[in-house]
Structures are given as structure tokens and as C-alpha cells.
Design a protein around this motif. Structure first.
Motif, PDB file in Angstrom:
ATOM      1  N   LEU A 172       0.818  -1.213   0.000  1.00  0.00           N
ATOM      2  CA  LEU A 172       0.000   0.000   0.000  1.00  0.00           C
ATOM      3  C   LEU A 172       0.852   1.264   0.000  1.00  0.00           C
ATOM      4  O   LEU A 172       0.464   2.277  -0.596  1.00  0.00           O
TER       5      LEU A 172
ATOM      6  N   PRO B  12      -1.281   7.210  -2.592  1.00  0.00           N
ATOM      7  CA  PRO B  12      -2.521   7.696  -1.993  1.00  0.00           C
ATOM      8  C   PRO B  12      -3.787   7.221  -2.701  1.00  0.00           C
ATOM      9  O   PRO B  12      -4.870   7.316  -2.134  1.00  0.00           O
ATOM     10  N   GLU B  13      -3.654   6.721  -3.910  1.00  0.00           N
ATOM     11  CA  GLU B  13      -4.840   6.206  -4.587  1.00  0.00           C
ATOM     12  C   GLU B  13      -5.278   4.870  -4.003  1.00  0.00           C
ATOM     13  O   GLU B  13      -6.430   4.497  -4.105  1.00  0.00           O
ATOM     14  N   GLY B  14      -4.316   4.172  -3.429  1.00  0.00           N
ATOM     15  CA  GLY B  14      -4.646   2.928  -2.761  1.00  0.00           C
ATOM     16  C   GLY B  14      -4.926   1.768  -3.685  1.00  0.00           C
ATOM     17  O   GLY B  14      -4.722   1.866  -4.903  1.00  0.00           O
TER      18      GLY B  14
ATOM     19  N   ILE C  74      -3.614   1.734   8.253  1.00  0.00           N
ATOM     20  CA  ILE C  74      -4.221   1.892   6.931  1.00  0.00           C
ATOM     21  C   ILE C  74      -5.627   2.462   7.109  1.00  0.00           C
ATOM     22  O   ILE C  74      -6.176   2.438   8.208  1.00  0.00           O
TER      23      ILE C  74
ATOM     24  N   GLN D 171      -9.602   3.012   4.845  1.00  0.00           N
ATOM     25  CA  GLN D 171     -10.369   2.450   3.746  1.00  0.00           C
ATOM     26  C   GLN D 171     -11.456   3.409   3.287  1.00  0.00           C
ATOM     27  O   GLN D 171     -11.866   4.291   4.017  1.00  0.00           O
TER      28      GLN D 171
ATOM     29  N   TYR E 258      -8.140   0.416  -0.037  1.00  0.00           N
ATOM     30  CA  TYR E 258      -7.321   0.648   1.150  1.00  0.00           C
ATOM     31  C   TYR E 258      -6.103   1.490   0.819  1.00  0.00           C
ATOM     32  O   TYR E 258      -5.516   1.346  -0.256  1.00  0.00           O
ATOM     33  N   THR E 259      -5.740   2.371   1.743  1.00  0.00           N
ATOM     34  CA  THR E 259      -4.521   3.172   1.567  1.00  0.00           C
ATOM     35  C   THR E 259      -3.697   3.141   2.845  1.00  0.00           C
ATOM     36  O   THR E 259      -4.235   3.006   3.943  1.00  0.00           O
TER      37      THR E 259
ATOM     38  N   SER F 277      -1.621   4.706   5.783  1.00  0.00           N
ATOM     39  CA  SER F 277      -1.681   5.977   6.487  1.00  0.00           C
ATOM     40  C   SER F 277      -0.251   6.440   6.779  1.00  0.00           C
ATOM     41  O   SER F 277       0.385   5.992   7.726  1.00  0.00           O
TER      42      SER F 277
END
Lengths: 121, 121
Positions: free
Chosen positions: B25, B30-32, B62, B64, B73-74, B76
DNA sequence: TCAACACTTCAAGGATTATTGAATAATGGA
DNA sequence: TCCATTATTCAATAATCCTTGAAGTGTTGA
């Protein structure tokens, strides 16, 4: 530090007593502390402490030496530093936001404006 | 970051699949990535992935968002940066050896000679 | 509205990890 | 040598975590 070691280190630090031991030993410095002193400060039984010390030793985050009757434990600054590096570089791909956030915290290095649009999310 | 969060984060990162998810990730940006893509890349079953994603989400590492049928999901970056800081400052008491070792690694900041005898063990 | 899709949740199991108290090992002093 | 000290190891139990497959929840397009 390879992934296996990192996993073992994270696992070692994921337990309250063990995290406490590491903190205590870091503060204690290179002279270290005898198992008995650690047990007293942490408020755990000798055998339980021994269990956790073995776990930490196995992960490389601490090391031990015998000194007369006692066994003295010290934090491995090197291993801790390697772990921080792993987290920043291997795990986080040296992401600028993370690096910047850490460096910013002691007023060192690049001024915040210099980060530009590297600081997403 | 308080100790409880740090323990949860270390626990989250102490498992191979979850460490892999975080790395994936972070790289994804950042687009995930949708859960399905992650499962495919990691080679785990959907339900197993879901279990680990929940664990990571719960630790704050992370986040969502739903995007049509998918849940994306991305990583953090903020939480990861906080964790690095916790490791360096709270856990390691801002110990000079650890800080220096990290800063040295990108050729930034103080030259090695400037560290003086702060570098024990 | 129905079916297909993308995921999550649930329940059951197997596997690890943590705790406790008793037994064992190593050291140093009387 | 014998005993007290300091710690570890062992065995048993309790607790937690991981995996799996089946069932359930939203979402979209026909």
C-alpha cells in the motif's frame, strides 16, 4: 536488517512487558541491568521475565552477559537503529512524508517549505 | 502516539502478510488498492485478507473507503511516521546513536565526526 | 427485481504465545 | 563442601492469533 529479523523485532515490541523492558534498558545505558532489577521494576515474576528476555534476546534487540551471580542485559542500540531504518526505508519505501516528519521533529535538515508536493495524505 | 497505539502497530507489523500489505500500500500511493488487488498480489484468500486488513485498520496504519463495489485501502503515512517517531523518541529515548544512524543514512544533517562520544555501544 | 460481483463476517479448528509454580543450573561466600 | 543467591528451564494451563470455508452485506447492471 532482513524481513525475518524485522518481523521478529516487531513481534518482540508488540508486548507490553517487553516494550517496557526495552525502554528500561535504553534508559539504563550501556552498563545494563541485572535480570533481578528489571523484574523488580517491571513487577513481573522471575520466570515470566526470563521468558520475555529470551524473546527479546532472540530478536537481537538486547544482549546479555554474566556478571558474577547476575545476568546483565543491555539494549542493542544498533539493532534498534536498524529497525528504525527498516521501518523508514524498506517498509515505507523511504517515503518523503515519513522521513520529513521524523527529521522535522528535531529541527534538523530541510525546512518544511522545501518538501513541496511530496507531502501527500 | 500513545503506548497502546504503538503496541497495536507493532503487533500489526509483526505478521508477514500484514507487513506485506503495508509495503504494497505504501508503494501504491494515496490512490490505494482495492481489497481484491491486494489479495491477488499477496496470494491469500479473500476472507483471510479481510481478517488482516481489519487488524491493520484497527491499528490505524491503513484506512479504507468504498469505491463502487470495491473497498479501497490506503496506507496511512501519518500513522507510519508517528510510529517511527515513537520508536525513536519514546521507546529509544531519542538516543543519539539511533537518531544519528538514521540521519546518516541519507547523507543529510550532521557529519559523522560531529557525533563525538555520544556513540556508545 | 434478480443475478453477479466484491468483500466482510462468522464459527470452528489448529497453532502460537503468555503465565504460573516447581524443578534445575551456576556462582560465591561461610 | 554446603548453603544462599540469582536466574533459567520445564510442564501445564490459559489466552490469543491465524486460517478456512460457508453464510451474509452492499453495489451494479440486465
Amino acid at each position: 536488517m532482513d524481513e525475518r529479523q524485522a518481523l521478529a523485532s516487531f513481534s518482540a515490541l508488540s508486548q507490553e512487558t517487553r516494550l517496557g523492558i526495552v525502554r528500561t534498558l535504553v534508559v539504563a545505558g550501556p552498563e545494563g541491568l541485572a535480570a533481578g532489577s528489571i523484574a523488580e521494576r517491571m513487577g513481573v515474576s522471575p520466570s515470566n521475565l526470563s521468558f520475555h528476555l529470551k524473546e527479546l534476546d532472540h530478536s537481537g534487540l538486547i544482549s546479555q552477559r554474566r556478571e558474577s551471580r547476575s545476568i546483565v542485559y543491555t539494549a542493542s542500540y544498533n539493532a534498534l537503529a536498524e529497525l528504525v531504518k527498516f521501518l523508514m526505508e524498506d517498509c515505507c519505501s523511504g517515503h518523503p512524508v515519513i522521513r520529513a516528519s521524523v527529521e522535522r521533529s528535531d529541527g534538523c535538515c530541510a525546512p518544511q517549505e522545501a518538501l513541496g508536493d511530496a507531502t501527500f495524505a
